[in-house]
Design an enzyme around this catalytic site. Structure first.
Site, PDB file in Angstrom:
ATOM      1  N   ASP A  15      13.528  16.785  -7.714  1.00 41.51           N
ATOM      2  CA  ASP A  15      13.149  15.415  -7.256  1.00 41.51           C
ATOM      3  C   ASP A  15      11.908  15.585  -6.571  1.00 41.51           C
ATOM      4  O   ASP A  15      11.679  16.338  -5.902  1.00 41.51           O
ATOM      5  CB  ASP A  15      14.459  15.083  -6.179  1.00 41.51           C
ATOM      6  CG  ASP A  15      14.235  13.781  -5.875  1.00 41.51           C
ATOM      7  OD1 ASP A  15      14.031  12.658  -6.615  1.00 41.51           O
ATOM      8  OD2 ASP A  15      14.258  13.502  -4.626  1.00 41.51           O
ATOM      9  N   GLU A  74      10.294  15.500 -11.652  1.00 38.78           N
ATOM     10  CA  GLU A  74      10.024  14.072 -11.616  1.00 38.78           C
ATOM     11  C   GLU A  74       8.745  13.941 -10.848  1.00 38.78           C
ATOM     12  O   GLU A  74       8.912  14.117  -9.430  1.00 38.78           O
ATOM     13  CB  GLU A  74      11.219  13.185 -10.648  1.00 38.78           C
ATOM     14  CG  GLU A  74      11.086  11.812 -10.507  1.00 38.78           C
ATOM     15  CD  GLU A  74      11.723  11.249  -9.248  1.00 38.78           C
ATOM     16  OE1 GLU A  74      11.682  10.160  -9.288  1.00 38.78           O
ATOM     17  OE2 GLU A  74      11.749  12.158  -8.228  1.00 38.78           O
TER      18      GLU A  74
END
Length: 728
Positions: A405, A458
Site C-alpha cells: 500500500d 500501489e
C-alpha cells in the site's frame, strides 16, 4: 543468610527500577555457600525443593516484606535443578524459578538480529512455547534497547510487573525471559520502564494473535506450520497467466442479516470462496487483515502486523479460510502496510521511550494525511521486522502475493508535504533512499525465499522501474497498479457520449507507456468511497445507458493489456458507495432477473472467456500481444484492437462508446477468415439491446486501414464485442 544483597538493590528490584534481575535472582555461588534468591510478592513461605525426590533442601528467609526471599542451601556446593514451594494466601504452589535458566537467544541469532539480516526474526522474537531443561513454558523476547527495565506481564502473574523482569542482552538490545507454566491462549504484554523513567505497557510487536479492539493485549500462540506452495499456485502468479483479482473487505462483503454482525473466517470460507470461484476470478485480494484498533481504517493502520484480526475468528480460522481458497483454485493476495503505523500508546510509538520504530523528526516520521507514524527504514532492526513479516505471511499462511500500500508515500520524502515540511536525503534529493532500499531488499528476499510468490505495488507516481529488477535500478516488484489508466478511463467514461470524441486520447494514451511496467488494471475500493460515487453511478445517461456504459467499459478493461482487479460489489453494479460498516447490497440480486444480474453474468463470462483464451493474457507485457486496428476514429468514438498470443492467434476487440449503433463498419484485419463473436456486452443475456452480428462473420478481400482484408461489422451501441478467428 546472605549479607551481600544491598538494600538499595532490593528496593530497586521491588520498585521495578533494576535492569539486571539475573544478577540478583536465581541461584548464585557466594562466600556463604550456594544461595537462592527470589522475588515473590505476597508470598509468606518459600522452600527450595529437589525435583527428583520432592525433598525440601532449604528454606528461604523473607528479607523484605514486599516479597524478597533469600537463603543459603546447606551442604550444597554445585548448581542443580530446583523448584520453589511457595505459600500464597495459605495455599502452597510448586513453581519453577524463571531465574534459573540461562540465556535464550543464540549468539548467531542475536548477531543477525542486530545486523538486520535475520530473515525470520519472528522465530526468535515474541512469545514462543518451549521446553527448557524438562520444563514447559514460554520464552519471551522483545527489542527495546533504550528501556531501563522490561517485564512480562500477563494472566500468569496478575499483570504485575514486579514478578517477571527480563534479562537484557546488551549486544542486541533484546530483553528475554523464559516463564515456566505460561502457555498458549494466555494474554500478555510487556511493561517497560522507558528511557525517560516513564512506565509503558506495550503489546508485543511480534504477537501471533492479539485481542480484538477495544482490548489490546497480545496472546501466546504457537508459530503456525509452514505452508508448501503448490506448482499450480506458483504458475497462477506468472506474467503469462490469466490474473483476475476480486478485491474484498472481509468485514463488509456480506454480514448476518439479523444483527449486521461480521461473517467469520470459516463462514467466509463457505460463502465467499465458492462465490469467487463461480464468478471465475483467479485471485482473492484481502484488504489488510492485520490486527488494527480502528474499523474505519479498513485495516490500513495496523498495530498487530503478525496477528490476523480477531474480528472474524482465530488465527487457525484464518488459515482455514486460506486453505479453502487454495482448494478452490484461488490464489490469495494480502494488502500489506509497511509504510506507516498508528500512534496508539499500546503499539510501536515511542516503544522504549525513544523513537525506536519511527523517525524522531516529524518531517520524516509523521504522516500528516493519516495522522500516523512512518517507519525508520534506515534502522536495520526496523527493516528486519518488516521484511520478516512479509516472509511470515507467505511461508506460514501460504499467502501468494503481497500488495504494498501507498508506495509513493514511502519513496518520496516530500509526499503530500509543502516546502519546509520535509528533509532532503543526503544528496539533497526528495527520494527516501532508505525506503527504496528496503523495498528492493524485501522483493529480492521474497524472490529468493518463496518461489512463485510475487509482490504488487500501489504506486501513484511515474517513478521509473517499479517492476524492474533491483540490480537494474528498479524496485523489484512483479506488478504495479496502473492508476493512470484507471483515472483516464474513468474520466472518459463519465463524459456524456457526445463529448467523448474530444477526449479520445483518454483511452489510447495508456498504450504509450503500457510496456514500461507490468501493470494491473485496478478498479479498487479507493474508487467507490469519499464521495466519488459507485462505478455505476459515474456512468452518464439514464438507467439503461448507465448499465450499457458500465458493460462496455468492463468489456474494454478485460481485453486491454494488464491483469485485472475489481472491488467487491462492482461485479453486480452496486449503485451506492461502499460502506465498511454494512454488507454489500445483495438484495439487488433478489427477485426477478434485472440489470444487476446482467452485469454479474457479464463479469462471470468475461472472467471465464479471458481465462480460456491465451491471446487475452499470455502477452500482456509484450508489444507483440497488442496491435491497434482502429485508433483514430474519435468522431464515432470507436476503438478496435487485436490481442495476440505467442502462437499468433488473435482476438479482435471492438468498442463503440456512443449510443448510436454503427452498421456496416468496415476495418482492416491481419488474418482473413471466419470470425465468431464470442462476447457482446450488448447481448440480451446481459440486458442489452441484443444488437450484434449473428454469431459469425466472414472477412472480405477489401482493403481497409492499410490492410488487404477487412471485416464489415455492426457495432452495438455503448458496447464492446470480442471476436475469435475460427478458420479460413
Amino acid at each position: 543468610m546472605s549479607s551481600r544483597i544491598d538494600r538499595d538493590v532490593i528496593n530497586a528490584l521491588i520498585a521495578g527500577h533494576f535492569a539486571d534481575p539475573f544478577s540478583v535472582l536465581g541461584m548464585h555461588q557466594t562466600q556463604a555457600g550456594l544461595e537462592v534468591r527470589a522475588l515473590l510478592p505476597d508470598a509468606t513461605d518459600v522452600w527450595v525443593i529437589e525435583p527428583k525426590t520432592g525433598r525440601k533442601v532449604g528454606k528461604l528467609e523473607c528479607l523484605d516484606a514486599r516479597g524478597f526471599f533469600c537463603g543459603v542451601l546447606p551442604r550444597r556446593k554445585n548448581f542443580f535443578r530446583y523448584q520453589l514451594a511457595v505459600t500464597w494466601h495459605g495455599q502452597q504452589n510448586l513453581i519453577d524459578d524463571p531465574y534459573r535458566f540461562g540465556p535464550l537467544i543464540q549468539e548467531m541469532d542475536a548477531w543477525l538480529l542486530s545486523e538486520g539480516t535475520h530473515l525470520r526474526p519472528y522465530e526468535t522474537l515474541g512469545a514462543h512455547a518451549d521446553t527448557m531443561d524438562g520444563v514447559t513454558g514460554t520464552r519471551f523476547s522483545v527489542w527495546a534497547p533504550n528501556a531501563r527495565r522490561v517485564s512480562v506481564v500477563g494472566q500468569f502473574n496478575y499483570w504485575d510487573g514486579r514478578r517477571h523482569p527480563m534479562r537484557l542482552r546488551k549486544e542486541s538490545g533484546i530483553w528475554e525471559l523464559f516463564i515456566p507454566g505460561a502457555h498458549n491462549g494466555q494474554l500478555y504484554k510487556f511493561e517497560l520502564l522507558d528511557a525517560n523513567g516513564n512506565l509503558r505497557i506495550k503489546a508485543d510487536p511480534y504477537a501471533f494473535e492479539a485481542q480484538m479492539r477495544p482490548e489490546t493485549a497480545s496472546m501466546i500462540c504457537g508459530l503456525p506450520e509452514k505452508v508448501t506452495p503448490s506448482e499450480e499456485r506458483q504458475k497462477a502468479n506468472q506474467f503469462d497467466a490469466p490474473i483476475s483479482i476480486y478485491e474484498v473487505h472481509l468485514g463488509s462483503w456480506r454480514r448476518h442479516t439479523d444483527n449486521n454482525f461480521w461473517l467469520s473466517y470459516r463462514e467466509l470460507a463457505d460463502q465467499l470462496v465458492p462465490y469467487a470461484k463461480w464468478m471465475g476470478f483467479t485471485h482473492l485480494e484481502l484488504l489488510p487483515v492485520n490486527e488494527h484498533p480502528f474499523d474505519g481504517s479498513w485495516g490500513y493502520q495496523p498495530t498487530g502486523l503478525y496477528a490476523p484480526t480477531r474480528r472474524f475468528g482465530t488465527r487457525d480460522d484464518f488459515r482455514y479460510f486460506i486453505n479453502a481458497a487454495h482448494a478452490a483454485g484461488l490464489n490469495v493476495i494480502l494488502d500489506w502496510v509497511p509504510g506507516h503505523f498508528p500512534s496508539d500508546e499500546f503499539s510501536l510509538a515511542e516503544f522504549d521511550g525513544t523513537h525506536l520504530y519511527e523517525h524522531s523528526d516529524p518531517r520524516e516520521g509523521y504522516h500528516q494525511d493519516w495522522n500516523t507514524l512512518i517507519y525508520n527504514y534506515g534502522r536495520r532492526e526496523v527493516s528486519n521486522y518488516l521484511v520478516g513479516n512479509a516472509l511470515y505471511w507467505m511461508e506460514r499462511f501460504g499467502i501468494d502475493a503481497l500488495r504494498v500500500d501507498a508506495v509513493a508515500s514511502m519513496i518520496y520524502r516530500d509526499y503530500s508535504r509543502k516546502e519546509g515540511e520535509w528533509i532532503p536525503n543526503e544528496f539533497g534529493g526528495r527520494e527516501n533512499l532508505e525506503a527504496i532500499e528496503f523495498l528492493r531488499n524485501t522483493n529480492r528476499i521474497i524472490g529468493e525465499q518463496v518461489p512463485g510468490a510475487v509482490s504488487m505495488a500501489e504506486e501513484s507516481t511515474d517513478f521509473s522501474g517499479v517492476t524492474r529488477p533491483p540490480e537494474t535500478g528498479g524496485l523489484g516488484f512483479w506488478y504495479k497498479w496502473n492508476l493512470g489508466w484507471m483515472h483516464d478511463t474513468l474520466d472518459y467514461m463519465k463524459l456524456d457520449p457526445v463529448y467523448r470524441q474530444y477526449h479520445h486520447d483518454k483511452l489510447t494514451f495508456g498504450m504509450l507507456y503500457n510496456h514500461t511496467e507490468n501493470f494491473v488494471l485496478p478498479l479498487s475500493h479507493d474508487e467507490v468511497v469519499h464521495g466519488k460515487k459507485s462505478i455505476l453511478d459515474r456512468m452518464p445517461g439514464d438507467a439503461w445507458q448507465k448499465f450499457a456504459n458500465l458493460r462496455a467499459y468492463y468489456g474494454w478493461m478485460w481485453a486491454f493489456p494488464g491483469k485485472k482487479l475489481l472491488f467487491m460489489g462492482n461485479e453486480f453494479a452496486q449503485g451506492r458507495e461502499w460502506n465498511h460498516d454494512a454488507s454489500l447490497d445483495w438484495h439487488l440480486l433478489e427477485g426477478g432477473d434485472n440489470w444487476h444480474h446482467g452485469v454479474q453474468r457479464l463479469v462471470r463470462d468475461l472472467n471465464h472467456t479471458y481465462r480460456h483464451h491465451k491471446a487475452l493474457h499470455e502477452l500482456d507485457f509484450d508489444a507483440y500481444g497488442f496491435e491497434w486496428l482502429v485508433v483514430d476514429d474519435n468522431e464515432r468514438s470507436v476503438l478496435i484492437f487485436v490481442r495476440r498470443d505467442k502462437a499468433g492467434n488473435e482476438i479482435i476487440v471492438a468498442s463503440n462508446f456512443t449510443p448510436v449503433p454503427r452498421h456496416d463498419y468496415r476495418f482492416g484485419i491481419n488474418q482473413p477468415g471466419r470470425w465468431r463473436e464470442i462476447l457482446n456486452t450488448d447481448s440480451m443475456h446481459y440486458h442489452g439491446s441484443n444488437t450484434g452480428n449473428g454469431g459469425v462473420v466472414h472477412s472480405d478481400e477489401i482493403e481497409s486501414h492499410g490492410r488487404q482484408h477487412s471485416l464489415n461489422l455492426t457495432l452495438p451501441p455503448l458496447a464492446t464485442i470480442w471476436l475469435m478467428r475460427e478458420g479460413e
